[in-house]
Design an enzyme around this catalytic site. Structure first.
Site, PDB file in Angstrom:
ATOM      1  N   ASP A  53      -4.375  -7.967  13.684  1.00 20.10           N
ATOM      2  CA  ASP A  53      -4.389  -7.540  12.535  1.00 20.10           C
ATOM      3  C   ASP A  53      -3.419  -7.881  11.651  1.00 20.10           C
ATOM      4  O   ASP A  53      -3.969  -8.863  10.064  1.00 20.10           O
ATOM      5  CB  ASP A  53      -4.698  -6.497  12.202  1.00 20.10           C
ATOM      6  CG  ASP A  53      -6.186  -5.865  12.581  1.00 20.10           C
ATOM      7  OD1 ASP A  53      -6.716  -6.952  13.004  1.00 20.10           O
ATOM      8  OD2 ASP A  53      -6.046  -4.723  12.828  1.00 20.10           O
TER       9      ASP A  53
ATOM     10  N   TRP B  19       0.690  -1.482   0.000  1.00 16.69           N
ATOM     11  CA  TRP B  19      -0.003   0.196   0.353  1.00 16.69           C
ATOM     12  C   TRP B  19       1.111   1.135  -0.310  1.00 16.69           C
ATOM     13  O   TRP B  19       0.580   2.320  -0.660  1.00 16.69           O
ATOM     14  CB  TRP B  19      -0.826   0.211   1.112  1.00 16.69           C
ATOM     15  CG  TRP B  19      -2.567   0.648   1.249  1.00 16.69           C
ATOM     16  CD1 TRP B  19      -1.931   1.422  -0.098  1.00 16.69           C
ATOM     17  CD2 TRP B  19      -3.629   0.884   2.203  1.00 16.69           C
ATOM     18  NE1 TRP B  19      -3.939   2.356   0.801  1.00 16.69           N
ATOM     19  CE2 TRP B  19      -4.040   2.062   1.711  1.00 16.69           C
ATOM     20  CE3 TRP B  19      -2.897   0.039   3.927  1.00 16.69           C
ATOM     21  CZ2 TRP B  19      -5.635   2.463   1.918  1.00 16.69           C
ATOM     22  CZ3 TRP B  19      -4.067   0.956   4.164  1.00 16.69           C
ATOM     23  CH2 TRP B  19      -5.248   1.250   3.563  1.00 16.69           C
TER      24      TRP B  19
ATOM     25  N   HIS C  32      11.935  -4.785   4.690  1.00 13.90           N
ATOM     26  CA  HIS C  32      11.449  -5.233   6.277  1.00 13.90           C
ATOM     27  C   HIS C  32      12.255  -5.423   7.304  1.00 13.90           C
ATOM     28  O   HIS C  32      12.455  -5.971   8.275  1.00 13.90           O
ATOM     29  CB  HIS C  32      10.971  -6.073   5.630  1.00 13.90           C
ATOM     30  CG  HIS C  32       9.720  -7.250   4.777  1.00 13.90           C
ATOM     31  ND1 HIS C  32       8.323  -6.106   5.184  1.00 13.90           N
ATOM     32  CD2 HIS C  32       9.277  -7.844   4.389  1.00 13.90           C
ATOM     33  CE1 HIS C  32       7.321  -6.241   4.249  1.00 13.90           C
ATOM     34  NE2 HIS C  32       7.907  -7.482   3.347  1.00 13.90           N
TER      35      HIS C  32
END
Length: 292
Positions: free
Chosen positions: A115, A40, A92
């Site tokens: 989540d 995103w 990451h």
């Protein structure tokens, strides 16, 4: 050259690939945990930098994962060197494992850890492990695949897992290590934290805020629309991080963009256990911001 304080290496990635990277002024480094909004934010950066929803190449080509061992380091360096526009690069690795230059921008996207864990659970079933092993030079998996517990049963064990956070970055300790390091740097002028839920609540406002911070043109409505979860899922073939065939289903990569799914899977006792464990792993002001 600035040397990172820590090194991170696994079978699939190596933060040492950042050490000799020739940065340019204005580069944007996107540092996230897995399934926390990486793709995103890459799309948001692509739209802000290029000013068009018609990207000239697949998103993962425009914004490579620099420390992934699936592509040779020289190939990734050369591709980025050939880009005439401002570059936006995925990692990451926590910020303490990346060289920090005063004229480079760093953006860390934070998502509620529960989540993120649920998305990680579903993503694991969508990965072609044999293809990943082939690309990274690891032995191919052998034997029948292990049967996984249901996500409702798996999530409490993920919360309770005792691991080295620098070796298991997608564990709860690893997630909160990554975010705690970024939180401690949040007042530095070239470090920006973005909350996943803020992107859900006011995508246009967050895109305009980032454009202003990075001295980029404010996005037109069609650019904001192109960054919505639904539109990105429609274009999964161009936007999913899969040019080398590591996903079984590109559309499934964009499984769900909502918030609260992890908390809904835990009963009251398990939620209390999560909150108590998180409180031992991160500062309270970070957790207040993260859990709001």
């Amino acid at each position: 050259m600035l040397t990172p304080r820590h090194s991170y290496r696994s079978d699939e990635e190596d933060s040492a690939r950042w050490t000799d990277f020739p940065f340019r002024d204005g580069d944007i480094v996107i540092s996230t945990r897995s399934k926390s909004g990486t793709t995103w934010m890459q799309m948001i950066c692509a739209l802000l930098v290029l000013g068009t929803p018609e990207l000239p190449a697949p998103l993962t080509v425009l914004s490579p994962w620099l420390d992934w061992l699936g592509e040779p380091q020289g190939t990734v360096y050369d591709r980025l060197a050939a880009q005439p526009h401002r570059r936006f690069i995925k990692t990451h690795t926590p910020l303490d494992g990346v060289p920090l230059h005063p004229r480079v921008h760093y953006v860390v996207v934070a998502r509620h850890p529960l989540d993120m864990a649920v998305s990680l659970y579903h993503q694991s079933a969508n990965l072609d492990r044999e293809r990943i092993a082939e690309l990274t030079g690891q032995p191919a998996p052998t034997g029948p695949p292990r049967e996984r517990p249901a996500v409702r049963d798996w999530l409490p064990s993920w919360v309770d897992q005792e691991v080295d956070p620098r070796a298991e970055l997608d564990s709860l300790p690893g997630v909160l290590l990554h975010l705690s390091d970024a939180w401690a740097r949040r007042h530095e002028p070239n470090v920006e934290l973005v909350h996943y839920d803020d992107l859900l609540a006011d995508l246009g406002g967050e895109m305009r805020r980032l454009a202003d911070l990075w001295k980029l043109p404010s996005p037109a409505p069609e650019l904001v629309e192109a960054a919505t979860f639904g539109r990105m899922r429609e274009r999964a073939d161009r936007l999913a991080p899969d040019t080398l065939g590591v996903l079984r289903d590109r559309q499934a990569f964009f499984r769900r963009g909502g918030s609260g799914q992890g908390r809904d899977l835990l009963d009251d006792a398990a939620r209390a256990r999560y909150e108590a464990r998180a409180a031992t792993l991160a500062p309270p002001d970070l957790l207040t911001w993260l859990h709001r």
